[in-house]
Design a protein around this motif. Structure first.
Motif, PDB file in Angstrom:
ATOM      1  N   GLN A 314      36.058  30.875  40.528  1.00  0.00           N
ATOM      2  CA  GLN A 314      35.004  31.873  40.437  1.00  0.00           C
ATOM      3  C   GLN A 314      34.666  32.463  41.803  1.00  0.00           C
ATOM      4  N   ASN A 315      34.646  31.613  42.834  1.00  0.00           N
ATOM      5  CA  ASN A 315      34.400  32.123  44.188  1.00  0.00           C
ATOM      6  C   ASN A 315      35.505  33.096  44.606  1.00  0.00           C
ATOM      7  N   ALA A 316      36.754  32.703  44.297  1.00  0.00           N
ATOM      8  CA  ALA A 316      37.864  33.593  44.634  1.00  0.00           C
ATOM      9  C   ALA A 316      37.759  34.901  43.860  1.00  0.00           C
ATOM     10  N   LEU A 317      37.331  34.809  42.585  1.00  0.00           N
ATOM     11  CA  LEU A 317      37.183  36.029  41.788  1.00  0.00           C
ATOM     12  C   LEU A 317      36.093  36.928  42.359  1.00  0.00           C
ATOM     13  N   ARG A 318      34.966  36.323  42.763  1.00  0.00           N
ATOM     14  CA  ARG A 318      33.901  37.132  43.363  1.00  0.00           C
ATOM     15  C   ARG A 318      34.369  37.784  44.662  1.00  0.00           C
ATOM     16  N   GLN A 319      35.148  37.022  45.465  1.00  0.00           N
ATOM     17  CA  GLN A 319      35.682  37.607  46.694  1.00  0.00           C
ATOM     18  C   GLN A 319      36.640  38.752  46.386  1.00  0.00           C
TER      19      GLN A 319
END
Length: 538
Positions: A314-319
């Motif tokens: 999810q963090n990678a997706l937000r980035q």
């Protein structure tokens, strides 16, 4: 398996309790022999001063029945169970009492020994009187009697011969066990100091050796009983039990108690079996519970790992979404710059067409006056040279126009790549909605995002036109003077057309420079996702 029995008795008003061990269940005669051998030595060692030396004899045994919870008489070895408590009674005498009291905890000796029935060592004359010897006197006397050669130490053969001479047969343990216990430094011989420590640990063995060796000089005058005498004594004891218990209410009660005891023993065996089965089932259940707990812990650890993986995805997706938003902003700025560049290029093309029209008009004017006089012919020749130069300039303008078209196509390809990036971003957003259902979808979205970033990083910047490195022309020049077409001066018209072409070329170069600046902002701006892969500073 060792069969142990706790046997107690009253010695001079003191209750004593010891543990006797046998290789298997003993008979009543074997139990009597072992008990009399041990308690006779203990009685002689504990005899108070002034009391006569009376040999220890057993009149009857009683055992505590765990089922009936009371004391019953012992008349058969089948009543014996491992670890049961027995109590032996001597014939009535004024020198000891069998008063009720608390039975002490049984004392366990390293070995259990007995003097067999019929042995000369069992028949003795009561000769002790006065104060009994102390332990130091007994251990010193026994040590020097065993050490017949005055070596100052005892060997294993010396100790074994002493037990053999005293006719002490071990029912549990051996002479070697006692020798190992006494030989503390494992030197294969027992010093006097080691013998003193051994006497403190095993005083009953030292007492037995002391009194047995002391009785060797006071043997009984009658010959020891043989096998027939032993058998007759056993028969007498059997008859005595039968006569005492036959046709009496006590016998009936005893038989009933025995039956009850047998039934209780059977039930106790069944209960023990059920208890063992229950314990086995409990152990299996505990093992299953431990396995379940281990599996539960593994599942919790796996769930924790999956949660962390989903958080990372999810963090990678937000980035990725943030990078896509920045890329969208850069794309909008690039499109705006591209639109301005297109407008300027269209204005340059329009100006180029006007210049071509002026050139055609000048050519027509030059052709109409070709037949003029000699001065006109000279002017025509100059006009031809001007036409050639204008054609050359037109060719250069056409080349520049072709390069502009190539730059436009490159911009269109960049725009198409950006549209592909937007489509990939939409695919990543669709994969993000499926991230909550499965870790595989989150991983796929992460892989797609990484692929999109690699695609951005591998996209090369547009080629710099060749004319970008040409010397810069003056930004502004005075506008050419307007000449009326009716002047019919070919040189003036040629100079005006040349100046007009130069002005149009500068406008085109300005438009291309602005277009390059737009591309530079897209590929070399720190906010661009392509900055780290194409910036000359990294």
């Amino acid at each position: 398996m060792v069969f142990s029995l706790d046997v107690g008795s009253d010695l001079y008003g003191t209750k004593c309790n010891v543990t006797l061990e046998f290789p298997n269940r003993p008979t009543v005669a074997e139990l009597t022999a072992a008990t009399e051998s041990n308690f006779d030595v203990k009685s002689r060692a504990q005899r108070p001063a002034g009391y006569p030396d009376t040999p220890f004899k057993i009149e009857t045994f009683q055992l505590f029945d765990d089922t009936l919870l009371r004391w019953v008489d012992l008349y058969n070895e089948q009543q014996l169970r491992h670890g049961v408590q027995l109590w032996c009674f001597q014939p009535e005498s004024i020198w000891h009492s069998d008063a009720q009291g608390v039975i002490p905890t049984a004392q366990r000796a390293p070995v259990t020994w007995t003097t067999p029935l019929g042995s000369p060592r069992r028949a003795r004359i009561a000769a002790d009187a006065g104060v009994p010897p102390t332990l130091s006197e007994k251990l010193r006397s026994v040590f020097f009697q065993i050490d017949g050669q005055n070596k100052g130490y005892l060997l294993f053969n010396d100790l074994e011969n002493a037990f053999r001479r005293c006719d002490m047969a071990f029912t549990q343990g051996t002479a070697g066990d006692l020798f190992t216990l006494a030989d503390q430094n494992r030197s294969q011989h027992i010093t006097y100091d080691e013998w003193v420590n051994f006497a403190v640990k095993c005083p009953s063995v030292v007492d037995a050796l002391f009194f047995k060796m002391r009785d060797m000089g006071h043997d009984a005058p009658h010959s020891p009983p043989g096998y027939d005498a032993q058998k007759q004594r056993q028969q007498e004891l059997t008859n005595m039990y039968r006569d005492n218990w036959q046709n009496t209410p006590a016998k009936m009660q005893a038989e009933q108690d025995f039956k009850l005891a047998q039934e209780a023993e059977r039930r106790r065996a069944q209960a023990d079996q059920a208890l063992r089965e229950h314990q086995d089932a409990l152990e299996k259940a505990q093992q299953a519970a431990q396995q379940h707990a281990a599996q539960h812990a593994q599942a919790r650890q796996y769930a924790s790992d999956q949660t962390r993986s989903m958080d990372d995805a999810q963090n990678a997706l937000r980035q990725a979404e943030s990078d896509a938003a920045a890329a969208s902003a850069q794309e909008a700025a690039a499109r705006a710059a591209m639109d301005q560049a297109k407008m300027k290029r269209a204005a340059a093309e329009q100006a180029l067409r006007q210049a071509q029209e002026y050139q055609q008009a000048a050519q027509q004017q030059a052709d109409s006056e070709a037949a003029a006089q000699y001065a006109a012919e000279q002017h025509a020749a100059q006009q031809q040279a001007a036409k050639d130069h204008a054609a050359h300039l037109a060719q250069l303008a056409a080349q520049e126009h072709q390069q502009a078209l190539e730059a436009e196509r490159a911009a269109q390809e960049a725009y198409a790549a950006q549209r592909a990036a937007q489509q990939a971003q939409q695919d990543a957003q669709q994969a993000a909605h499926q991230l909550q259902q499965a870790e595989a979808a989150a991983q796929a979205a992460y892989s797609a995002q990484r692929a999109r970033e690699r695609e951005f990083s591998q996209t090369p910047p547009p080629p710099t036109p060749a004319y970008y490195h040409q010397p810069a022309q003056p930004a502004h020049q005075p506008a050419p003077a307007y000449h009326s077409p009716n002047t019919h001066d070919p040189r003036i018209e040629y100079e005006a057309a040349k100046r007009r072409a130069d002005e149009l070329r500068r406008q085109k170069e300005d438009a291309e420079r602005e277009e390059r600046e737009a591309w530079n902002k897209l590929y070399y701006s720190p906010a661009s996702p392509h900055y780290l892969s194409h910036s000359p500073h990294h």
